[in-house]
Design a protein around this motif. Structure first.
Motif, PDB file in Angstrom:
ATOM      1  N   ARG A  78      -6.781  19.412   1.306  1.00 12.26           N
ATOM      2  CA  ARG A  78      -5.767  19.389   0.246  1.00 12.26           C
ATOM      3  C   ARG A  78      -5.692  18.056  -0.474  1.00 12.26           C
ATOM      4  NH1 ARG A  78      -0.527  22.259   2.583  1.00 12.26           N
ATOM      5  NH2 ARG A  78      -1.259  24.360   2.249  1.00 12.26           N
ATOM      6  N   HIS A  79      -5.879  16.970   0.275  1.00 12.74           N
ATOM      7  CA  HIS A  79      -5.720  15.625  -0.275  1.00 12.74           C
ATOM      8  C   HIS A  79      -6.924  14.763   0.112  1.00 12.74           C
ATOM      9  CE1 HIS A  79      -1.617  16.740  -1.258  1.00 12.74           C
ATOM     10  NE2 HIS A  79      -1.469  17.168  -0.025  1.00 12.74           N
ATOM     11  N   THR A 133      -2.690   9.723  -2.011  1.00 14.33           N
ATOM     12  CA  THR A 133      -3.790   8.792  -1.811  1.00 14.33           C
ATOM     13  C   THR A 133      -3.300   7.712  -0.865  1.00 14.33           C
ATOM     14  OG1 THR A 133      -3.155   7.366  -3.652  1.00 14.33           O
ATOM     15  CG2 THR A 133      -4.687   9.165  -4.148  1.00 14.33           C
ATOM     16  N   GLY A 134      -4.149   6.791  -0.556  1.00 10.29           N
ATOM     17  CA  GLY A 134      -3.753   5.693   0.314  1.00 10.29           C
ATOM     18  C   GLY A 134      -4.079   6.021   1.751  1.00 10.29           C
ATOM     19  N   GLU A 135      -3.219   5.545   2.634  1.00 12.65           N
ATOM     20  CA  GLU A 135      -3.486   5.686   4.059  1.00 12.65           C
ATOM     21  C   GLU A 135      -2.252   6.217   4.773  1.00 12.65           C
ATOM     22  OE1 GLU A 135      -5.359   2.961   7.653  1.00 12.65           O
ATOM     23  OE2 GLU A 135      -4.325   1.964   6.015  1.00 12.65           O
ATOM     24  N   LEU A 136      -2.450   7.183   5.627  1.00 11.79           N
ATOM     25  CA  LEU A 136      -1.420   7.718   6.505  1.00 11.79           C
ATOM     26  C   LEU A 136      -1.777   7.249   7.906  1.00 11.79           C
ATOM     27  CD1 LEU A 136       0.988   9.640   7.066  1.00 11.79           C
ATOM     28  CD2 LEU A 136      -0.694  11.471   7.344  1.00 11.79           C
ATOM     29  N   ARG A 173       0.837  -1.206   0.000  1.00 12.41           N
ATOM     30  CA  ARG A 173       0.000   0.000   0.000  1.00 12.41           C
ATOM     31  C   ARG A 173       0.872   1.256   0.000  1.00 12.41           C
ATOM     32  NH1 ARG A 173      -2.803  -2.898   3.799  1.00 12.41           N
ATOM     33  NH2 ARG A 173      -2.107  -1.578   5.490  1.00 12.41           N
ATOM     34  N   ARG A 174       1.957   1.222   0.752  1.00 10.57           N
ATOM     35  CA  ARG A 174       2.849   2.388   0.809  1.00 10.57           C
ATOM     36  C   ARG A 174       3.534   2.634  -0.522  1.00 10.57           C
ATOM     37  NH1 ARG A 174       5.721   1.840   6.741  1.00 10.57           N
ATOM     38  NH2 ARG A 174       3.890   2.502   7.912  1.00 10.57           N
ATOM     39  N   ALA A 175       3.922   1.562  -1.202  1.00 12.13           N
ATOM     40  CA  ALA A 175       4.586   1.700  -2.498  1.00 12.13           C
ATOM     41  C   ALA A 175       3.649   2.355  -3.508  1.00 12.13           C
ATOM     42  CB  ALA A 175       5.052   0.333  -3.005  1.00 12.13           C
ATOM     43  N   ARG A 183       2.067   7.456  -6.364  1.00 10.40           N
ATOM     44  CA  ARG A 183       1.052   8.477  -6.646  1.00 10.40           C
ATOM     45  C   ARG A 183       1.452   9.822  -6.061  1.00 10.40           C
ATOM     46  NH1 ARG A 183      -4.057   4.494  -5.573  1.00 10.40           N
ATOM     47  NH2 ARG A 183      -3.981   3.496  -7.619  1.00 10.40           N
ATOM     48  N   ALA A 184       2.079   9.796  -4.889  1.00 15.06           N
ATOM     49  CA  ALA A 184       2.517  11.049  -4.262  1.00 15.06           C
ATOM     50  C   ALA A 184       3.599  11.718  -5.099  1.00 15.06           C
ATOM     51  CB  ALA A 184       3.017  10.789  -2.849  1.00 15.06           C
TER      52      ALA A 184
END
Length: 156
Positions: free
Chosen positions: A116-117, A90-93, A76-78, A83-84
């Motif tokens: 912003r996101h 996007t995704g999860e922080l 998920r981080r990759a 995308r970042a």
């Protein structure tokens, strides 16, 4: 063997039931059982013990699932990193916050981040126990930690 099978195994472990995991994953129970069986065959170990009331995780299953969690989080981080880099967060922080820290500022900052996101999902863990935070760090679960100060002996 693929990451989707890892996600399936993690869901089965979380739910304790093939049927409940299939519902959560929005797949059919026979399809899920087939994927778990294929994963177990590939690994050469049984991940779950099937019982009339559900499933329990075996010792080999617990060892596998600990690493599967890390692998799925890394995946998920990759995706989010790619995308970042293209300007879209996007995704999860995933953030761990020491109990009581940022009670005033954090909601405002997270609100601005959300504006912003909008595709970025934020998961916040308010952890009173530093050992819990250290466990989440070791699992590769956290992206950020907000603490007053690191407790003596912590190896983050």
């Amino acid at each position: 063997m693929n990451l989707r099978q890892y996600e399936y195994a993690l869901a089965v472990a979380d739910e304790g039931s093939m049927t409940a995991a299939a519902e959560r994953l929005q797949v059919t129970q026979p399809s899920l059982s087939q994927q778990i069986g294929a994963l177990e065959k590939h690994l050469g170990v049984q991940l779950f013990t099937r019982t009339p009331s559900g499933v329990t995780v075996t010792v080999a299953g617990r060892a596998f699932l600990a690493e599967a969690k890390i692998a799925t989080t890394a995946s998920r981080r990759a995706i989010a990193a790619a995308r970042a880099a293209d300007g879209e967060l996007t995704g999860e922080l995933i953030i761990a916050v020491h109990m009581g820290l940022g009670a005033r500022q954090l909601p405002q900052v997270l609100g601005q981040l959300r504006k912003r996101h909008p595709k970025l999902q934020v998961t916040l863990h308010e952890e009173p126990d530093p050992t819990d935070m250290e466990r989440l760090v070791r699992q590769g679960t956290l992206d950020m930690i907000l603490v007053h100060r690191f407790p003596a002996g912590c190896t983050f």
